[in-house]
Design an enzyme around this catalytic site. Sequence first.
Site, PDB file in Angstrom:
ATOM      1  N   GLY A  48       0.800  -1.220   0.000  1.00 21.29           N
ATOM      2  CA  GLY A  48       0.000   0.000   0.000  1.00 21.29           C
ATOM      3  C   GLY A  48       0.831   1.267   0.000  1.00 21.29           C
ATOM      4  O   GLY A  48       0.289   2.360   0.087  1.00 21.29           O
ATOM      5  N   CYS A  49       2.144   1.126  -0.083  1.00 25.16           N
ATOM      6  CA  CYS A  49       3.034   2.283  -0.118  1.00 25.16           C
ATOM      7  C   CYS A  49       3.581   2.438  -1.535  1.00 25.16           C
ATOM      8  O   CYS A  49       3.948   1.451  -2.172  1.00 25.16           O
ATOM      9  CB  CYS A  49       4.202   2.096   0.853  1.00 25.16           C
ATOM     10  SG  CYS A  49       3.697   1.945   2.575  1.00 25.16           S
ATOM     11  N   ALA A  50       3.640   3.670  -2.012  1.00 26.69           N
ATOM     12  CA  ALA A  50       4.204   3.928  -3.339  1.00 26.69           C
ATOM     13  C   ALA A  50       5.708   3.643  -3.338  1.00 26.69           C
ATOM     14  O   ALA A  50       6.253   3.147  -4.317  1.00 26.69           O
ATOM     15  CB  ALA A  50       3.930   5.359  -3.771  1.00 26.69           C
TER      16      ALA A  50
END
Length: 144
Positions: A48-50
């Site tokens: 869920g982290c870029a």
Amino acid sequence: MTTAIDDIRANFELLEDWDDRYRYVIELGRTLAPMPEDEHSTANKVNGCASQVWLSRKVATSDTGAPVLSYLGDSDAHIVRGLIAILLALYSDRTPKDILETDAIAVFDELGFRDHLTPQRSNGLRSMVERIRNDAREALETAG
């Protein structure tokens, strides 16, 4: 919460310009303890982290018998490493109960991040917080 988070709050109050605050956040990231290469694993990766983000946890037992969660964190992005440093100031070396009672998003809002993080970074921050909160819930279930 430890003095570390209080120090971060005080420093944010002193720095009125967001360019200075971003530099401070990057400096906080540089203070993170190094994460061993083998901890950069799929199991420790935060989805869920870029950016690439890893959080590894250790669970110890306090003198009172309560579990205590400690974290190492790392990212390939300088600002995200700083956000991790702030999260660890809030959550590392805490009991699951303390973790679940601490609203990190409210602290980040108090520091002014709501208006100064991209939507992708905000989503990543929420993913990191949720990962730590899930760890706390799991530690409570295991201890209970």
